[in-house]
Design an enzyme around this catalytic site. Structure first.
Site, PDB file in Angstrom:
ATOM      1  N   TYR A  92     -79.976 -18.844 -10.072  1.00 28.91           N
ATOM      2  CA  TYR A  92     -79.184 -19.897  -9.545  1.00 28.91           C
ATOM      3  C   TYR A  92     -79.706 -21.310  -9.671  1.00 28.91           C
ATOM      4  O   TYR A  92     -81.042 -21.666 -10.221  1.00 28.91           O
ATOM      5  CB  TYR A  92     -78.894 -19.791  -7.871  1.00 28.91           C
ATOM      6  CG  TYR A  92     -77.753 -18.364  -7.820  1.00 28.91           C
ATOM      7  CD1 TYR A  92     -76.488 -18.788  -7.640  1.00 28.91           C
ATOM      8  CD2 TYR A  92     -78.215 -17.290  -7.531  1.00 28.91           C
ATOM      9  CE1 TYR A  92     -75.616 -17.790  -7.469  1.00 28.91           C
ATOM     10  CE2 TYR A  92     -77.472 -16.249  -7.371  1.00 28.91           C
ATOM     11  CZ  TYR A  92     -76.157 -16.325  -7.451  1.00 28.91           C
ATOM     12  OH  TYR A  92     -75.304 -15.338  -7.043  1.00 28.91           O
ATOM     13  N   ARG A 139     -84.586 -18.509   0.109  1.00 27.30           N
ATOM     14  CA  ARG A 139     -84.805 -17.147  -0.912  1.00 27.30           C
ATOM     15  C   ARG A 139     -85.230 -17.498  -2.285  1.00 27.30           C
ATOM     16  O   ARG A 139     -84.882 -18.473  -2.959  1.00 27.30           O
ATOM     17  CB  ARG A 139     -83.096 -16.592  -1.184  1.00 27.30           C
ATOM     18  CG  ARG A 139     -83.508 -15.148  -1.487  1.00 27.30           C
ATOM     19  CD  ARG A 139     -81.829 -14.353  -1.369  1.00 27.30           C
ATOM     20  NE  ARG A 139     -82.410 -12.992  -1.214  1.00 27.30           N
ATOM     21  CZ  ARG A 139     -81.631 -12.021  -1.883  1.00 27.30           C
ATOM     22  NH1 ARG A 139     -80.391 -12.150  -2.748  1.00 27.30           N
ATOM     23  NH2 ARG A 139     -81.827 -10.777  -1.810  1.00 27.30           N
ATOM     24  N   GLY A 228     -79.385  -4.299   0.985  1.00 29.80           N
ATOM     25  CA  GLY A 228     -78.163  -4.755   0.531  1.00 29.80           C
ATOM     26  C   GLY A 228     -77.258  -3.465  -0.096  1.00 29.80           C
ATOM     27  O   GLY A 228     -76.545  -3.128   0.971  1.00 29.80           O
ATOM     28  N   ARG A 229     -77.578  -2.684  -0.882  1.00 31.41           N
ATOM     29  CA  ARG A 229     -76.877  -1.677  -1.437  1.00 31.41           C
ATOM     30  C   ARG A 229     -76.638  -0.434  -0.215  1.00 31.41           C
ATOM     31  O   ARG A 229     -75.651   0.104  -0.110  1.00 31.41           O
ATOM     32  CB  ARG A 229     -77.166  -0.920  -2.600  1.00 31.41           C
ATOM     33  CG  ARG A 229     -76.811  -1.907  -3.667  1.00 31.41           C
ATOM     34  CD  ARG A 229     -77.713  -1.665  -5.110  1.00 31.41           C
ATOM     35  NE  ARG A 229     -79.153  -1.912  -4.961  1.00 31.41           N
ATOM     36  CZ  ARG A 229     -79.751  -2.036  -5.820  1.00 31.41           C
ATOM     37  NH1 ARG A 229     -79.595  -1.877  -7.062  1.00 31.41           N
ATOM     38  NH2 ARG A 229     -81.207  -2.542  -5.987  1.00 31.41           N
TER      39      ARG A 229
HETATM   40  C1  LIG Z   1     -72.773  -5.810  -6.022  1.00 29.19           C
HETATM   41  C2  LIG Z   1     -73.929  -6.679  -6.007  1.00 29.19           C
HETATM   42  C3  LIG Z   1     -74.000  -8.140  -5.932  1.00 29.19           C
HETATM   43  C4  LIG Z   1     -75.091  -8.948  -5.868  1.00 29.19           C
HETATM   44  N1  LIG Z   1     -74.950 -10.230  -5.984  1.00 29.19           N
HETATM   45  C5  LIG Z   1     -75.786 -11.174  -5.580  1.00 29.19           C
HETATM   46  C6  LIG Z   1     -75.734 -12.556  -5.879  1.00 29.19           C
HETATM   47  O1  LIG Z   1     -74.649 -13.041  -6.360  1.00 29.19           O
HETATM   48  N2  LIG Z   1     -76.965 -13.231  -5.700  1.00 29.19           N
HETATM   49  C7  LIG Z   1     -78.071 -12.830  -5.449  1.00 29.19           C
HETATM   50  O2  LIG Z   1     -78.970 -13.460  -5.211  1.00 29.19           O
HETATM   51  N3  LIG Z   1     -77.950 -11.524  -5.323  1.00 29.19           N
HETATM   52  C8  LIG Z   1     -77.269 -10.538  -5.423  1.00 29.19           C
HETATM   53  N4  LIG Z   1     -77.364  -9.371  -5.294  1.00 29.19           N
HETATM   54  C9  LIG Z   1     -78.847  -8.838  -4.952  1.00 29.19           C
HETATM   55  C10 LIG Z   1     -78.827  -8.550  -3.494  1.00 29.19           C
HETATM   56  O3  LIG Z   1     -78.981  -9.770  -2.698  1.00 29.19           O
HETATM   57  C11 LIG Z   1     -80.134  -7.805  -3.069  1.00 29.19           C
HETATM   58  O4  LIG Z   1     -81.178  -8.686  -3.316  1.00 29.19           O
HETATM   59  C12 LIG Z   1     -80.130  -6.497  -3.855  1.00 29.19           C
HETATM   60  O5  LIG Z   1     -79.089  -5.641  -3.870  1.00 29.19           O
HETATM   61  C13 LIG Z   1     -81.679  -5.611  -3.397  1.00 29.19           C
HETATM   62  O6  LIG Z   1     -81.379  -5.311  -2.277  1.00 29.19           O
HETATM   63  P1  LIG Z   1     -80.991  -3.650  -2.324  1.00 29.19           P
HETATM   64  O7  LIG Z   1     -81.989  -2.657  -2.927  1.00 29.19           O
HETATM   65  O8  LIG Z   1     -81.245  -3.380  -0.849  1.00 29.19           O
HETATM   66  O9  LIG Z   1     -79.632  -3.437  -2.641  1.00 29.19           O
HETATM   67  C14 LIG Z   1     -76.366  -8.357  -5.696  1.00 29.19           C
HETATM   68  C15 LIG Z   1     -76.506  -6.895  -5.279  1.00 29.19           C
HETATM   69  C16 LIG Z   1     -75.428  -6.361  -5.638  1.00 29.19           C
HETATM   70  C17 LIG Z   1     -75.647  -4.677  -5.261  1.00 29.19           C
END
Ligand SMILES: Cc1cc2nc3c(=O)[nH]c(=O)nc-3n(C[C@H](O)[C@H](O)[C@H](O)COP(=O)(O)O)c2cc1C
Length: 272
Positions: A92, A139, A228-229
């Site tokens: 970003y 972040r 997240g997921r």
């Molecule tokens: C569908 C999706 C969209 C995401 N969009 C963004 C985003 O727009 N900006 C961002 O910084 N991280 C984004 N992320 C990353 C998440 O903030 C997070 O760091 C990432 O999913 C890792 O965590 P997890 O393994 O628990 O999912 C996104 C993740 C997913 C799955």
């Protein structure tokens, strides 16, 4: 539970990546990101599009963007959020300033580490003066390399930024750790170094499960783990962890579909 507004800035997100109404997006430098961005129409039909060629922000425009962040922070608190997370990760706008790969400026916002960190610090000071340092988090993504973000100086830059943010007494740093399959691991040395330079809380995110989360919390190298997921497939994720209920598998194929399908339609667990 406290709610934090995550601010990518009014110039952040897509506007730094895609043309809108024929206007080029803005960035620290006129360098095209080697990446695609998801764009959906009002019906939710979307596709991945190549990023557009941006134009470089002028210094007066940078000052206006800082003011945008200040206003966004004020609005967030007025809207009832408990705090503001400044999004300086994942490519970003602020992250673009931090990285020598996307920031080729030769003014006070580019070149040396101090100069590349300047925009982040101006944003953090503006947000902090609106909401108080104890309601501000930042972040950061030191080990993310995808989409042209592989900057050889980013780790040193982020360590310096952490020192500066510590002087500002922001409440926490949130590490967005690399989250794809063959992503680089965050070295222990970096985690120790961060603990040394930053006195506030450390949040980590990126492919954590219950065991990994427990390990890093008990090692003392993080204070909180963000998921997240797992929350997508398990809307009742905390209850499942608390009660030892099975976790639903997350289907990566349904992401970026443009509708609620695969995002908010997973059921909560029904205990037998
Ligand atoms: C569908 C999706 C969209 C995401 N969009 C963004 C985003 O727009 N900006 C961002 O910084 N991280 C984004 N992320 C990353 C998440 O903030 C997070 O760091 C990432 O999913 C890792 O965590 P997890 O393994 O628990 O999912 C996104 C993740 C997913 C799955």
């Amino acid at each position: 539970m406290e709610e934090y507004f995550s601010s990518s800035g009014t110039w952040g997100g897509c506007h730094t990546l895609l043309s809108i109404d024929g206007e080029p997006p803005v960035a620290p430098s006129a360098l095209k990101a080697d990446a695609q961005v998801w764009v959906a129409d009002e019906q939710g039909n979307g596709q991945m599009l190549d990023c557009s060629m941006p134009r470089a922000l002028t210094v007066p425009e940078i000052r206006n963007v800082v003011e945008d962040y200040r206003r966004a922070a004020r609005n967030a608190l007025e809207a009832g959020f408990d705090g503001v997370e400044i999004h300086a990760a994942n490519g970003y706008l602020i992250d673009q300033f931090l990285r020598s790969t996307s920031n080729h400026r030769i003014d006070e916002y580019g070149g040396s580490i101090e100069n590349r960190v300047r925009f982040l610090m101006e944003v953090a000071e503006a947000v902090q003066s609106e909401v108080g340092a104890d309601r501000v988090g930042v972040r950061l993504a030191p080990y993310i390399t995808a989409r042209g973000m592989n900057c050889p100086e980013i780790v040193d830059t982020i360590e310096y930024a952490a020192e500066c943010l510590n002087q500002l007494s922001v409440a926490y740093l949130h590490l967005s750790e690399a989250d794809w399959d063959d992503a680089p691991q965050v070295p222990l040395e970096f985690r120790h170094q961060l603990r040394q330079v930053f006195d506030g809380a450390l949040i980590v995110a990126g492919r954590y499960d219950q065991d990994k989360a427990r390990d890093i919390l008990s090692s003392g190298l993080a204070d909180l783990v963000a998921f997240g997921r797992p929350f997508i497939a398990n809307p009742d994720f905390p209850a499942r962890i608390r009660h030892g209920w099975p976790l639903a598998e997350f289907d990566g194929n349904t992401l970026f579909g443009g509708t609620e399908q695969g995002y908010s339609d997973y059921p909560a667990y029904t205990p037998v």
